[in-house]
Design an enzyme around this catalytic site. Structure first.
Site, short mmCIF file in Angstrom:
data_model
loop_
_atom_site.label_atom_id
_atom_site.label_comp_id
_atom_site.label_asym_id
_atom_site.label_seq_id
_atom_site.Cartn_x
_atom_site.Cartn_y
_atom_site.Cartn_z
N ARG A 88 -12.15 -11.79 13.59
CA ARG A 88 -10.92 -11.00 13.75
C ARG A 88 -9.87 -11.68 14.64
NH1 ARG A 88 -8.28 -7.51 16.87
NH2 ARG A 88 -7.12 -5.82 15.84
N GLU A 110 11.82 7.59 -1.80
CA GLU A 110 10.85 7.91 -2.86
C GLU A 110 9.95 9.01 -2.32
OE1 GLU A 110 8.24 4.56 -3.72
OE2 GLU A 110 8.34 3.87 -1.65
N LYS A 149 3.04 -3.51 -2.63
CA LYS A 149 1.99 -2.49 -2.73
C LYS A 149 0.83 -2.91 -1.84
CE LYS A 149 0.08 0.60 -6.29
NZ LYS A 149 0.50 1.89 -5.73
N TYR A 186 -2.99 -3.77 -3.61
CA TYR A 186 -3.79 -3.01 -4.56
C TYR A 186 -2.97 -2.59 -5.76
CZ TYR A 186 -1.81 1.53 -3.22
OH TYR A 186 -0.96 2.59 -3.04
N ARG A 246 2.88 -7.04 -11.13
CA ARG A 246 3.25 -6.52 -9.81
C ARG A 246 2.25 -6.98 -8.75
NH1 ARG A 246 4.27 -0.21 -9.03
NH2 ARG A 246 2.00 -0.15 -9.24
N LEU A 289 8.77 1.37 -3.64
CA LEU A 289 7.90 0.65 -4.57
C LEU A 289 8.50 0.83 -5.97
CD1 LEU A 289 5.13 -0.86 -4.85
CD2 LEU A 289 4.29 1.29 -5.77
N HIS A 322 -5.34 -11.91 14.47
CA HIS A 322 -4.19 -11.41 13.70
C HIS A 322 -3.69 -12.45 12.68
CE1 HIS A 322 -4.26 -8.27 16.67
NE2 HIS A 322 -3.26 -7.63 16.07
O1 PSZ Z 1 -3.61 8.71 -8.42
C1 PSZ Z 1 -2.56 8.84 -7.74
O2 PSZ Z 1 -2.30 9.86 -7.08
C2 PSZ Z 1 -1.58 7.72 -7.71
S1 PSZ Z 1 -1.76 6.42 -8.74
C3 PSZ Z 1 -0.40 5.65 -8.15
C4 PSZ Z 1 0.19 6.37 -7.18
C5 PSZ Z 1 -0.49 7.57 -6.93
N1 PSZ Z 1 1.33 6.02 -6.51
C6 PSZ Z 1 2.07 4.85 -6.75
C7 PSZ Z 1 3.40 4.89 -6.06
C8 PSZ Z 1 3.47 4.87 -4.65
O3 PSZ Z 1 2.34 4.84 -3.92
C9 PSZ Z 1 4.73 4.91 -4.01
C10 PSZ Z 1 4.85 4.90 -2.53
N2 PSZ Z 1 5.84 4.92 -4.76
C11 PSZ Z 1 5.80 4.94 -6.10
C12 PSZ Z 1 4.59 4.96 -6.79
C13 PSZ Z 1 4.60 4.97 -8.28
O4 PSZ Z 1 4.21 3.72 -8.79
P1 PSZ Z 1 3.49 3.58 -10.21
O5 PSZ Z 1 4.35 4.28 -11.19
O6 PSZ Z 1 3.42 2.12 -10.42
O7 PSZ Z 1 2.15 4.21 -10.07
#
Ligand code: PSZ
Length: 284
Positions: A98, A177, A145, A31, A50, A201, A100
Site C-alpha cells: 500500500r 445528473e 467510471k 467498472y 467506455r 458520466l 498512494h
Molecule cells: O443497476 C443499476 O442500478 C445501475 S446500472 C448502471 C447504473 C446504475 N448507473 C450508471 C450511471 C451512473 O452511475 C451515473 C453517475 N450517471 C449515469 C449513469 C448511466 O450510465 P449508463 O446508461 O451507461 O448505465
C-alpha cells in the site's frame, strides 16, 4: 452456482479479494455495468469503448484487448445461463504494497466480473417515481467510471430514506445528473440534458436515447439547465443501464408537469423497448 470471471479464467464464485488490491484500499479502478436482455448483452461494444476510455484517463493499461474481454463476458453470460439481468465488471490497478503512488509496471490489473439475474422494472417505468434534490459533492472527473462511489452512495441513501427512486444532483444551480443515472427534462416539446463534459458520466443509455430522440424528430439540446428550470419542466426522466428510462413525476415537493409520465418520455420508453426486443432477433 453462478460463476465469475477472474482475470482470464471463469471460476466458481468465491472470495478472491486481496486486502492490498488497490480497488479495495483506494477505489483505484474502473467498472462497467452491462444490461443483459434475452441472454444477450446490450450495447456491449459501447460499454467496452467506455471502459477503454476510463482506463486511459486514469492511466491504467488493460491487460487484454477489449475484443478479448468482450468474448470472455459473453462466455460468462452463457456459462451462467443468464437470461435477464446485468454483468458487473471491474478492473483494479492491481495488488501491491500500500502506497498512494502507482505500483511499478510489472503489477498487473485485476479483472473480475460476475452476473446477476434481475427482473425488468417495467412497473416503475410505466408508473413513474419520485426523486429528491441533493447537492453534487463529487470530484471534477465524473466522466470517468471509477470505483469511487461514496458520494453517489450517500446521495442514493438520501433518496431511499425519502421514498424516492433517485437523487438528482446539482452543483449550485446547475443540474448535473443523478446518483446512478442521467437526468433529462422536456420543455415545450424539446429535450434537454447536461452536456457530456467532466461533470457527468456520459451514459450509454443517454447516448442511445439522444439518437432515438433525433430519429423521432424531437429536438435535442445538450445544454445545462437550472434547478428552477427542472422544477418548471413539462417532463423529467432519468436513464441508466437496466433501469432504462424512469419518468420522474415529483422532485422533492414539486409535481412535474401534470404529475403523469409525459408524452415524449413515453415515446422514448417505447423506442428503447423496441431496441432491446430487437436484441433477441439478432442473436441467431
Ligand atoms: O443497476 C443499476 O442500478 C445501475 S446500472 C448502471 C447504473 C446504475 N448507473 C450508471 C450511471 C451512473 O452511475 C451515473 C453517475 N450517471 C449515469 C449513469 C448511466 O450510465 P449508463 O446508461 O451507461 O448505465
Amino acid at each position: 452456482m453462478s460463476k465469475m470471471l477472474f482475470n482470464t479464467e471463469i471460476i466458481e464464485r468465491n472470495n478472491v479479494v486481496n486486502i492490498e488490491d488497490r480497488a479495495y484500499q483506494f477505489g483505484d479502478g474502473i467498472y462497467e455495468v452491462i444490461g443483459v436482455y434475452n441472454g444477450k448483452p446490450l450495447m456491449l461494444d459501447e460499454h467496452m469503448q467506455r471502459l477503454e476510455r476510463s482506463a486511459r484517463e486514469i492511466r491504467l493499461t488493460l491487460p487484454e484487448s477489449t475484443a478479448k474481454l468482450k468474448k470472455r463476458l459473453e462466455q460468462l453470460v452463457s456459462t451462467n445461463e443468464l437470461h435477464e439481468g446485468i454483468i458487473y465488471m471491474q478492473v483494479s490497478r492491481g495488488v501491491a504494497s500500500r502506497e498512494h503512488y502507482f505500483p511499478s509496471a510489472d503489477v498487473s490489473p485485476v479483472i473480475v466480473a460476475y452476473t446477476r439475474e434481475e427482473e425488468r422494472m417495467t412497473d416503475v417505468e410505466d408508473k413513474g417515481a419520485k426523486a429528491v434534490l441533493v447537492e453534487d459533492i463529487r470530484w471534477l472527473r465524473c466522466d470517468i467510471k471509477t470505483l469511487n462511489l461514496l458520494p453517489n452512495a450517500m446521495a442514493k441513501q438520501e433518496a431511499v430514506e425519502n421514498d424516492a427512486i433517485e437523487a438528482i444532483l446539482h452543483r449550485g444551480n446547475i443540474v448535473t445528473e443523478a446518483s446512478a443515472s442521467n437526468v433529462f427534462m422536456v420543455k415545450n416539446g424539446e429535450l434537454y440534458t447536461h452536456p457530456a463534459d467532466n461533470y457527468i458520466l456520459n451514459g450509454i443509455t443517454r447516448r442511445k436515447l439522444l439518437e432515438l430522440a433525433s430519429e423521432l424528430g424531437i429536438n435535442v439540446n445538450e445544454q445545462t439547465f437550472t434547478v428552477d428550470e427542472l422544477l418548471a419542466a413539462d417532463e423529467v426522466f432519468v436513464s441508466a443501464t437496466k433501469l432504462d428510462i424512469i419518468p420522474v413525476l415529483q422532485v422533492d415537493d414539486s409535481i412535474i408537469g401534470n404529475g403523469q409520465p409525459g408524452n415524449i418520455t413515453r415515446q422514448l420508453i417505447h423506442a428503447f423497448r423496441n431496441l432491446y426486443e430487437q436484441n433477441t432477433e439478432s442473436r441467431a
